[in-house]
Design a protein around this motif. Sequence first.
Motif, PDB file in Angstrom:
ATOM      1  N   UNK A 234       0.848  -1.428   0.272  1.00 33.81           N
ATOM      2  CA  UNK A 234      -0.043  -0.335   0.294  1.00 33.81           C
ATOM      3  C   UNK A 234       1.410   1.017   0.416  1.00 33.81           C
ATOM      4  N   UNK A 235       2.249   1.722   0.997  1.00 33.04           N
ATOM      5  CA  UNK A 235       2.844   2.408   0.398  1.00 33.04           C
ATOM      6  C   UNK A 235       3.535   2.607  -0.828  1.00 33.04           C
ATOM      7  N   UNK A 236       4.193   1.604  -1.272  1.00 36.03           N
ATOM      8  CA  UNK A 236       4.872   1.870  -2.476  1.00 36.03           C
ATOM      9  C   UNK A 236       3.431   2.455  -3.759  1.00 36.03           C
ATOM     10  N   UNK A 237       2.200   2.507  -3.775  1.00 32.47           N
ATOM     11  CA  UNK A 237       1.277   2.294  -4.707  1.00 32.47           C
ATOM     12  C   UNK A 237       0.964   3.325  -4.293  1.00 32.47           C
ATOM     13  N   UNK A 238       0.751   4.056  -3.156  1.00 37.61           N
ATOM     14  CA  UNK A 238       0.802   5.227  -2.310  1.00 37.61           C
ATOM     15  C   UNK A 238       1.978   6.520  -2.980  1.00 37.61           C
ATOM     16  N   UNK A 239       2.597   6.033  -2.749  1.00 37.97           N
ATOM     17  CA  UNK A 239       4.547   6.286  -2.768  1.00 37.97           C
ATOM     18  C   UNK A 239       4.039   6.906  -4.645  1.00 37.97           C
ATOM     19  N   UNK A 240       3.703   6.177  -5.639  1.00 37.83           N
ATOM     20  CA  UNK A 240       3.983   6.141  -7.121  1.00 37.83           C
ATOM     21  C   UNK A 240       2.943   7.105  -7.416  1.00 37.83           C
ATOM     22  N   UNK A 241       1.991   6.762  -6.623  1.00 39.63           N
ATOM     23  CA  UNK A 241       1.373   8.506  -6.798  1.00 39.63           C
ATOM     24  C   UNK A 241       1.347   9.700  -6.812  1.00 39.63           C
TER      25      UNK A 241
ATOM     26  N   UNK B 278     -11.697  -6.679  11.919  1.00 42.51           N
ATOM     27  CA  UNK B 278     -10.331  -6.231  12.735  1.00 42.51           C
ATOM     28  C   UNK B 278      -8.967  -6.206  12.140  1.00 42.51           C
ATOM     29  N   UNK B 279      -8.781  -6.541  11.288  1.00 42.84           N
ATOM     30  CA  UNK B 279      -7.783  -6.510  11.035  1.00 42.84           C
ATOM     31  C   UNK B 279      -6.630  -5.652  10.594  1.00 42.84           C
ATOM     32  N   UNK B 280      -7.218  -3.905  10.427  1.00 37.85           N
ATOM     33  CA  UNK B 280      -6.303  -3.220  10.319  1.00 37.85           C
ATOM     34  C   UNK B 280      -6.571  -2.473   9.051  1.00 37.85           C
ATOM     35  N   UNK B 281      -7.498  -2.978   8.415  1.00 40.46           N
ATOM     36  CA  UNK B 281      -7.972  -2.487   7.349  1.00 40.46           C
ATOM     37  C   UNK B 281      -7.679  -1.343   7.011  1.00 40.46           C
ATOM     38  N   UNK B 282      -8.828  -0.524   7.664  1.00 45.72           N
ATOM     39  CA  UNK B 282      -9.122   0.864   7.927  1.00 45.72           C
ATOM     40  C   UNK B 282      -7.954   1.809   7.917  1.00 45.72           C
ATOM     41  N   UNK B 283      -7.222   1.404   9.428  1.00 45.17           N
ATOM     42  CA  UNK B 283      -6.915   1.532   9.602  1.00 45.17           C
ATOM     43  C   UNK B 283      -5.820   2.088   9.228  1.00 45.17           C
ATOM     44  N   UNK B 284      -4.813   1.671   8.282  1.00 47.93           N
ATOM     45  CA  UNK B 284      -4.218   1.546   7.541  1.00 47.93           C
ATOM     46  C   UNK B 284      -3.933   2.259   7.125  1.00 47.93           C
ATOM     47  N   UNK B 285      -5.421   2.828   5.895  1.00 50.18           N
ATOM     48  CA  UNK B 285      -5.319   3.647   5.264  1.00 50.18           C
ATOM     49  C   UNK B 285      -5.067   4.804   5.730  1.00 50.18           C
ATOM     50  N   UNK B 286      -6.356   5.102   6.394  1.00 52.47           N
ATOM     51  CA  UNK B 286      -5.748   6.139   7.778  1.00 52.47           C
ATOM     52  C   UNK B 286      -4.539   6.990   8.024  1.00 52.47           C
ATOM     53  N   UNK B 287      -3.223   5.700   8.552  1.00 51.44           N
ATOM     54  CA  UNK B 287      -2.225   5.995   9.119  1.00 51.44           C
ATOM     55  C   UNK B 287      -1.266   6.410   7.346  1.00 51.44           C
ATOM     56  N   UNK B 288      -1.717   5.826   6.131  1.00 52.05           N
ATOM     57  CA  UNK B 288      -1.238   6.957   5.848  1.00 52.05           C
ATOM     58  C   UNK B 288      -1.750   7.676   5.049  1.00 52.05           C
ATOM     59  N   UNK B 289      -2.788   8.760   5.567  1.00 54.32           N
ATOM     60  CA  UNK B 289      -2.527   9.787   5.317  1.00 54.32           C
ATOM     61  C   UNK B 289      -2.189  10.222   6.010  1.00 54.32           C
ATOM     62  N   UNK B 290      -2.291   9.969   7.153  1.00 56.49           N
ATOM     63  CA  UNK B 290      -1.400  10.700   8.250  1.00 56.49           C
ATOM     64  C   UNK B 290       0.003  10.718   7.924  1.00 56.49           C
ATOM     65  N   UNK B 291       0.395  10.116   7.289  1.00 60.12           N
ATOM     66  CA  UNK B 291       1.744   9.682   6.739  1.00 60.12           C
ATOM     67  C   UNK B 291       2.326  10.844   6.320  1.00 60.12           C
TER      68      UNK B 291
END
Length: 439
Positions: free
Chosen positions: A230-237, A253-266
Amino acid sequence: MYTEFEQINKASIMINSLCIFKNLKDDSVLLKYKTLLKYLNSKDISVEEGIELYTDFIYELLNKADGKSLKKYIIDMIFLDNNPFTKIIDEQNSCDKLFNQVHYELNALQYISSIESSAIKDAIIIKGNVKEFEIGIVKSLMDFDSDLECNISSKAIDKLKVNILNCDNWGDALESIVEFYKQYGTGIFGEYRAFVWEHEDGAPYLRGIESPDPVRLENLVGYEYQKEIIIDNTKQFLNGYQANNMLLYGSRGTGKSSTVKAIINEYYDDGLRLIEVDKNKLCDFTKIIRILKSKNLKFIIFVDDLVFEEGEASYSALKTILEGGVENRSNNILIYATTNRKHLVKETFSERSGDDVHANDTIEEKLSLADRFGMTVSFYSPDQKEFLKIIDGVAEARGIKVEKEYLHAEALKWVRWYNARSPRTAIQFINWLEGTLKQ
């Protein structure tokens, strides 16, 4: 030097002179402020009317400014405004004539907001020919040039606002404002990092989230391979290269939504913003595109818990979006969606035994929606070893120091008593343990 009456008159005229920030003239606070100033410019005034107009203005300011002074409120409005100036910045153009006008209007807004409460109260007292007992009433009226509270923030926009507030001439901050707009965006996109697409009284709009989930990638233990994709795809973008829409699939509960939200904060400082859209509002996608496509930022459209019922209009809308209609194409927008279902459209046994001549084609069409996302990232429930590793990571991050054998034994009990193994369950367990240890 202007007398107090001349200051009030000049401020009233300056409000009328706003051209670039014309929208501010229609703001309810500024409208009531202007009405008050205009009334005080009358030759003869009534103290009762003066007090009523003053308190109407104060009430509106308190309602909309959350205890901020008039100066701070006007600075907030400057940054939330969309106008010819912000449009030029979004289009990465320049216009000296327009910038000169902005410089003037920033100074004008500073002057408009610089009249002291005491000066207006004095004007009411002097022009209203008040009686002795009325003087005390007027002087006891609430001031508007001081804050009820002052919150210190480390956000770039708040630091810039403080700098402007402390400038001798707000116009001198123009260059800093332009640089901020170029990095963080104009209007609400410079103020917020995350938004929800809402409908109110039939009108759709973007609502900025005041306090978005602060989760960071470093807080998410486990699923390193998935996060890397997900990070690599977002960086390309973000770097302007071709990137894929993504479907995050897996157990709850496996962190799918949290990962997307964390990407935005990052990657907020790199110009990334999040727009959360309910699946039932995907038919509005064209409207969202028209708002975002001219912005010099990158946007992730986030659709959480994606699954469709039979015949939902939003199914066709998403299919069109993913296939890329003429107007739906925009190089500054990606779609990240999460789902707990492998197939996004619910399928029934009756469909397989129904009277549709081409039943298999219909079924395949439904099952193919997930394939239209460029990438699918799977978040499976962790095995016991991985779950205990997540427990250790969360406990360490919280500073909880207990014997590992005890920690693991209690965590496994928690799983048996309550929920299945997942990062969410791990956090719920640590919440309970932390509270128990502090009792």
